[in-house]
Enzyme design. Structure first.
Site, PDB file in Angstrom:
ATOM      1  CG  MET A 101      -2.224  -0.557   0.892  1.00 45.63           C
ATOM      2  SD  MET A 101      -2.989  -1.159   2.344  1.00 45.63           S
ATOM      3  CE  MET A 101      -1.993  -2.548   2.655  1.00 45.63           C
TER       4      MET A 101
ATOM      5  CB  THR B  68      -8.502  -3.847  -3.993  1.00 41.37           C
ATOM      6  OG1 THR B  68      -8.683  -2.493  -3.527  1.00 41.37           O
ATOM      7  CG2 THR B  68      -9.718  -4.319  -4.728  1.00 41.37           C
ATOM      8  CG  ASP B  69      -2.229  -3.418  -1.902  1.00 41.32           C
ATOM      9  OD1 ASP B  69      -2.332  -2.340  -1.295  1.00 41.32           O
ATOM     10  OD2 ASP B  69      -1.206  -4.130  -1.829  1.00 41.32           O
ATOM     11  CB  CYS B  70      -4.413   1.344  -1.563  1.00 43.84           C
ATOM     12  SG  CYS B  70      -5.051   0.694   0.011  1.00 43.84           S
TER      13      CYS B  70
ATOM     14  CB  SER C 187      -5.656  -4.043  -6.751  1.00 48.50           C
ATOM     15  OG  SER C 187      -4.907  -4.299  -5.616  1.00 48.50           O
TER      16      SER C 187
END
Ligand code: NAG
Ligand code: NAG
Ligand code: NAG
Ligand code: NAG
Ligand code: NAG
Ligand code: NAG
Length: 770
Positions: A1, A296-298, A300
């Site tokens: 992130m 999600t990752d930040c 994705s």
């Protein structure tokens, strides 16, 4: 992130927070929560506010009252409140990797709570091999997190821990992980999650705070020679996926009952993880039965569309992710594109309902919809419960339990605090504070630097030796001058976040710049013991120091947290007998020169000379090995009980009964496998002169079929023994769970034939037969 090219999004949220806080009178000192029935009695009419109902009934009621745009507002981390229903804005993104962190907009420090207990970076905590400690840390962190929530400084959803396998020594985020072993990583993940999540009232539906295991899956390349995590396609065999990359996540969900899993940026075999229905709906929710949300990752989804160009339109990316089983988007991709995806017929409201229901269910379990938190279970926690003396002492205790003694010539360590009249303290990490925290840190309660820690016991003379860890030009003469006149020398070297961090993988795994020169020159002029302390996340090729007779001792201290300096002194002066063991292999530089970081294969390939990875598969030279770590005392092991042979009963007509010689393995699903277990009992004795902790590792080398690992960890247990004390260590080994392996197609098998069990230097042969 927190990737660099998301600065627009990040700056925007930070700007908003500053605006809010700068308005007089509304600086947050109260938590955000829904169903505030005391100031709005009408809310009592809503079933979703009725705490006597079960979570599902309340969630269904809530979702039935929301419009589609309102639901879409709860698909992103900066969730939009619904004021007509008494629901405030909520920020999902908080972090607590090794203490409450300021990374993520959901948490901040203020005059009210200026700092939180900063434990060692996870890689050092893993080195303690103390499973109960992992949970204890999580419990302290969640108490401090709740206390900060109660005064409006933190959220309730924390995107920690990171359980990716530390597959390659160059990975900048290896420091955040519990190391290279799937069993240790799984045990760490589940225990830390339990510590964060479990409430003291024993109610399994409730969450103290919600944890999140990340980054799912096969994510461990950040930025290596320009290859970026945002676009990297990890080519992973089914076998490696199932016996290396997935197990920690499975353990998080099944053993830890984690409330969330985060999908990563990278692709796995050509598919972005956040858009892969098999990985999300299929495995996490289908096979493992996640009770919670997938985030999600930040961000994705933005990467999937704008960097990977995986779909033609943004709406297709939004629909693919949601239809794959995603529930929450860190970022704003879904708030921008979900509605138009629905309009275009790519995404339907049923799918959105399922996602927001998972998100709301998590918030219900956290008590967010139960009204005033001060009237609830953790309502009495506040600033007084953060940075308590006991919590800070635990941070120091974890660091000393984790520190690994890698070399110790006779008569070197521990140093006698009375005999040493002058101690030279040299090195760019000798007088550091923030470096000790590692990344995903918060503001600590206070710091004890290594120099302060050592100076508390003896008179010291300090010189940095290098301007910083990069050590472009070592100040060799100044350092030699200080060293030459001292009774002993402690060199505190290694790395910091400028060398290894998120978005920065290493190319070289040697000590940076002229650190080696400084160390060798200083050692050469020293008249007493020379103690080399490596502060780092990843392993370093320090073969030269291992071989240099002038360097009498080596310690690895990870990034040891706020009390790191005190813990280093505890070990150096023998107030604590070191018991840490390396949770990862330390490779020579030649490994980094030869092996592509991007090659995901765990198993060696004799055809190309590819050497494989980690102690389970790599047979080449190491600087130090997984599990290495010395003590100031000695321990002996005696095997008391272990079977020589275990028989598997097969039903009539099984192919292996008629032609057993052709059978190399049997499937784990078979009935013959159930409840087949045996005990291994060991007597461990502290045969030295000092009390200490000792980790007993039980490894197995299975028969070499199906590309099996050369050895793998079945279990570990740590015991504390006084000098000459004896203790019993018991392992219960389940044949099909612990001795099984995964074949080339991902099927679980038990290999037939000779399994060698190892404990220390002890080897015990076990024959598995039909
Ligand atoms: C709540 O329900 C009561 C009884 O049904 C009703 O009298 C009242 O008007 C309702 N309040 C709101 C704000 O809807
Ligand atoms: C909504 O979409 C999902 C996934 O594409 C599909 O399985 C489901 O049948 C759809 N439901 C409705 C009501 O259209
Ligand atoms: C150690 O570092 C601190 C903070 O940078 C500095 O104030 C202090 O003078 C340093 N100590 C020595 C002995 O140089
Ligand atoms: C060590 O010091 C001696 C003199 O005491 C010198 O001759 C030698 O070259 C030095 N070795 C190194 C490696 O610096
Ligand atoms: C490493 O990767 C590069 C670029 O993909 C490739 O050209 C090279 O052959 C690889 N080297 C090895 C040893 O696999
Ligand atoms: C594990 O950690 C706990 C908490 O600090 C400690 O009390 C215990 O002694 C440790 N166990 C061992 C075997 O060191």
């Amino acid at each position: 992130m927190a990737p660099a090219n998301h600065s627009v999004f990040l700056c925007f949220s930070i700007f908003l927070i500053i605006l809010l806080n700068s308005r007089p009178g509304i600086a947050q000192t109260r938590p955000v929560y829904a169903c505030d029935t005391s100031s709005n009695p009408g809310l009592k009419n809503f079933s979703f506010c009725d705490t006597s109902l079960d979570v599902k009934t309340r969630v269904d009621d809530l979702v039935s009252r929301l419009t589609l745009p309102e639901k879409i507002g709860w698909l992103v981390n900066a969730a939009k409140g619904v004021s007509r229903l008494g629901i405030p804005n909520y920020e999902w993104w908080s972090e607590a990797l090794h203490g409450v962190s300021y990374v993520g907009p959901g948490t901040k420090f203020s005059g009210l709570v200026p700092g939180a207990t900063s434990f060692p970076q996870v890689i050092l905590t893993a080195a303690t091999f103390n499973e109960s400690l992992f949970e204890t840390i999580g419990k302290v962190v969640s108490t401090e997190a709740r206390a900060m929530y109660n005064v409006g400084l933190a959220g309730l959803t924390f995107w920690s821990p990171n359980v990716n396998i530390f597959r390659d020594p160059r990975w900048g985020r290896g420091q955040e992980t519990p190391g290279e072993d799937p069993l240790l990583s799984g045990k760490y993940g589940a225990a830390y999650v339990r510590g964060l999540q479990q409430t003291d009232d024993g109610d399994k539906d409730k969450l103290k705070v919600a944890a999140c295991c990340k980054h799912y899956t096969a994510y461990d390349v950040d930025n290596w020679k320009g290859i970026q995590r945002y676009t990297f396609n990890a080519l992973v065999t089914q076998q490696d996926l199932d016996d290396t990359f997935q197990p920690p996540f499975k353990s998080c969900v099944i053993d830890g009952n984690v409330a969330s899993v985060m999908c990563s940026y990278n692709q796995v075999n050509g598919k972005p993880t956040c858009g892969d229905p098999d990985l999300l709906s299929g495995v996490i929710r289908g096979q493992w039965k996640l009770n919670g949300y997938i985030v999600t990752d930040c961000d994705s989804l933005n990467e999937m569309f704008n960097s990977q160009h995986y779909t033609k339109t943004a709406e297709e990316t939004a629909a693919l992710a949601m239809n794959s089983g995603l529930d929450l988007n860190c970022g704003d991709f879904l708030s921008k594109n979900a509605q138009s995806a629905v309009n275009k017929g790519l995404l339907n409201e049923t799918v959105i309902n399922k996602a927001v229901s998972n998100n709301f269910a998590t918030m219900m379990r956290l008590g967010f919809f139960d009204g005033d938190p001060s009237k609830q279970l953790y309502g009495n926690l506040g600033p007084k419960d953060v940075c308590t003396a006991a919590n800070q002492e635990l941070a120091r205790e974890v660091a000393r339990q984790g520190i690994v003694l890698l070399k110790n010539a006779k008569g070197s360590l521990p140093l006698s605090p009375t005999a040493i009249k002058s101690l030279a303290v040299i090195g760019p990490n000798a007088n550091v504070s923030h470096t000790m925290l590692g990344n995903y840190e918060g503001s600590p309660c206070k710091y004890t630097t290594p120099l302060q820690g050592l100076t508390a016991s003896v008179a010291t003379v300090y010189t940095p030796g290098c301007a910083d860890v990069s050590c472009g030009t070592a100040q060799v003469d100044a350092a030699k001058k200080v060293a030459a006149t001292a009774d002993a020398v402690v060199l505190i070297m290694g790395s910091d976040q400028s060398i290894e961090r998120e978005s920065l993988d290493r190319v070289d795994i040697t000590l940076p710049g002229q650190q080696k020169l400084l160390i060798s020159e200083v050692a050469n002029v020293s008249k007493g013991p020379v103690i080399l302390v490596i502060m780092s996340g990843g392993g370093m090729d320090i073969q030269f120091a291992k071989d240099d007779p002038k360097i009498s001792s080596i310690l690895w201290v990870g990034f040891p947290g706020e009390a790191g300096g005190a813990a280093i002194a505890d070990v150096v002066f023998g107030y604590y007998n070191p018991s840490g063991r390396l949770p990862m292999t330390w490779y020579p530089q030649s490994y980094a020169d030869k092996v592509n970081m991007t090659d995901m294969n765990m198993r060696p390939d004799p055809a190309t000379g590819y050497p494989g990875r980690t102690y389970r598969f790599y047979k080449g030279p190491t600087v130090f090995s997984f599990g290495d770590g010395l003590s100031y005392t000695d321990f002996s092991h005696i095997l008391v009980e272990a079977p020589k042979m275990v028989s598997l009963a097969l039903e009539d007509g099984h192919v292996c009964r008629s032609s057993s010689s052709a059978c190399k393995s049997i499937d784990v699903v078979e009935e013959s496998c159930t409840n087949l277990a045996f005990d291994v009992h060991m007597r461990v004795k502290n045969v030295g002169g000092m009390s200490g902790g000792h980790t007993v590792f039980l490894f197995s080398s299975p028969p070499q079929v199906h590309n099996a690992p050369q050895k793998h960890l079945l279990g570990f247990q740590k015991v504390n023994l006084a000098s000459q004390e004896e203790g019993m260590v018991r392992f219960s080994v389940d044949v099909c769970k612990d001795l099984s392996l995964v074949d080339e197609n991902g099927n679980k098998k038990v290999a037939l034939g000779e399994h060698i069990l190892h404990v220390g230097d002890l080897k015990h042969s076990l024959d598995l037969r039909i």
